[in-house]
Motif scaffolding. Structure first.
Motif, PDB file in Angstrom:
ATOM      1  N   CYS A 193       0.757   1.784   5.079  1.00 18.44           N
ATOM      2  CA  CYS A 193       0.884   0.550   5.965  1.00 18.44           C
ATOM      3  C   CYS A 193       1.000  -0.671   5.992  1.00 18.44           C
ATOM      4  O   CYS A 193       0.448  -1.103   7.689  1.00 18.44           O
ATOM      5  CB  CYS A 193      -1.335   0.927   6.494  1.00 18.44           C
ATOM      6  SG  CYS A 193      -1.988  -0.588   4.883  1.00 18.44           S
ATOM      7  N   CYS A 236       1.132  -0.791  -0.205  1.00 17.38           N
ATOM      8  CA  CYS A 236       0.152   0.340   0.300  1.00 17.38           C
ATOM      9  C   CYS A 236       1.526   1.052   0.195  1.00 17.38           C
ATOM     10  O   CYS A 236       2.184   1.083   0.522  1.00 17.38           O
ATOM     11  CB  CYS A 236      -0.979   0.288   1.788  1.00 17.38           C
ATOM     12  SG  CYS A 236      -1.884   1.166   2.055  1.00 17.38           S
ATOM     13  N   CYS A 249      -4.473   0.764  -0.010  1.00 17.22           N
ATOM     14  CA  CYS A 249      -5.477   0.339  -0.120  1.00 17.22           C
ATOM     15  C   CYS A 249      -6.745   0.652   0.212  1.00 17.22           C
ATOM     16  O   CYS A 249      -6.830   2.105   0.574  1.00 17.22           O
ATOM     17  CB  CYS A 249      -4.597  -0.834   1.291  1.00 17.22           C
ATOM     18  SG  CYS A 249      -5.083   0.327   2.843  1.00 17.22           S
ATOM     19  N   ALA A 266      -0.094  -3.508   4.220  1.00 14.76           N
ATOM     20  CA  ALA A 266      -0.705  -3.948   3.442  1.00 14.76           C
ATOM     21  C   ALA A 266      -0.099  -4.202   2.128  1.00 14.76           C
ATOM     22  O   ALA A 266       0.355  -3.352   1.511  1.00 14.76           O
ATOM     23  CB  ALA A 266      -2.627  -3.391   3.176  1.00 14.76           C
ATOM     24  N   CYS A 305      -7.317   2.922   3.263  1.00  8.18           N
ATOM     25  CA  CYS A 305      -6.286   3.866   3.716  1.00  8.18           C
ATOM     26  C   CYS A 305      -7.001   4.841   2.983  1.00  8.18           C
ATOM     27  O   CYS A 305      -6.577   6.261   2.917  1.00  8.18           O
ATOM     28  CB  CYS A 305      -4.485   3.167   3.151  1.00  8.18           C
ATOM     29  SG  CYS A 305      -3.876   3.031   4.530  1.00  8.18           S
ATOM     30  N   ASN A 323       0.494   4.178   1.160  1.00  8.03           N
ATOM     31  CA  ASN A 323       0.187   4.974   2.481  1.00  8.03           C
ATOM     32  C   ASN A 323       1.336   4.318   3.771  1.00  8.03           C
ATOM     33  O   ASN A 323       0.909   4.383   4.746  1.00  8.03           O
ATOM     34  CB  ASN A 323      -1.115   5.193   2.150  1.00  8.03           C
ATOM     35  CG  ASN A 323      -1.126   5.947   3.915  1.00  8.03           C
ATOM     36  OD1 ASN A 323      -0.619   7.104   3.367  1.00  8.03           O
ATOM     37  ND2 ASN A 323      -2.141   5.992   5.063  1.00  8.03           N
TER      38      ASN A 323
HETATM   39 ZN   LIG Z   1      -2.734   0.994   3.364  1.00 12.48          ZN
END
Ligand SMILES: [Zn+2]
Length: 200
Positions: A12, A8, A27, A14, A30, A10
């Motif tokens: 995170c 992801c 994702c 994922a 996010c 961002n």
């Molecule tokens: Zn994410």
């Protein structure tokens, strides 16, 4: 082993299956969080829009009335709300930020008192307020009876035709003879029942 997922964007953690339709690289959780995030520039935009809205006196008055009604309703019907608000009120009062911190009889407190009593007595016609106070203070009448009495007196005043001297005095004070208001459907775009959406 070939990598079939992308992280992801961002950060995170994922792992996402590559998808050309995914423009942001994030994702879904996010992406949604980002969508609702209030950044300083967005906050400024929202604030400016709110301020512009409240520049409109019709909107501001409508808002004031609605929130006032909501609070009065909750104070009457929601015990938890009432207690919370009372507690907040006491806390604010204990800060002694306002005129209550000034000595009794000071100009600021006298002015504040006059303003408060004008608000509390707004249902009493102004020229009968001293009579009202007198009637209530002497216990001659209850507050409710005195209010009715004063309003009846004011209504009788209004019904009385003006004496010539009184008419003259009013003209001298700037009264003018104006066409009596007769509402016609073509005069206005609002209903008599409320505020038209066009005015908002
Ligand atoms: Zn994410």
């Amino acid at each position: 082993m070939s990598r079939t997922t992308v992280p992801c964007a961002n950060g995170c953690g994922a792992d996402l299956r590559p998808d050309p339709a995914r423009k942001t690289g994030m994702c879904l959780p996010c992406y949604r969080k980002r969508q609702h995030e209030v950044t300083p520039s967005r906050a400024a935009k929202i604030s400016a829009a709110m301020k512009a809205k409240f520049q409109d006196p019709v909107y501001a008055e409508l808002h004031r009335r609605r929130t006032g009604e909501g609070i009065r309703d909750a104070m009457a019907n929601d015990e938890a709300f009432r207690q919370h608000r009372q507690q907040l009120g006491r806390q604010v009062g204990n800060l002694k930020l306002g005129f209550s911190n000034e000595p009794a009889g000071s100009d600021a407190r006298m002015a504040s008192g006059r303003k408060q009593s004008a608000t509390k007595l707004r249902h009493i016609p102004e020229r009968y307020r001293s009579l009202y106070r007198q009637l209530v203070a002497s216990k001659e009448m209850t507050a409710q009876e005195a209010a009715l009495h004063c309003r009846a007196k004011a209504a009788a005043d209004r019904a009385k035709p003006l004496s010539f001297e009184e008419q003259l005095r009013r003209v001298q004070e700037g009264a003018q003879i104006v066409r009596k208001f007769k509402p016609r459907a073509t005069d206005h775009t609002f209903t008599l029942g409320g505020v038209a959406t066009g005015m908002l």
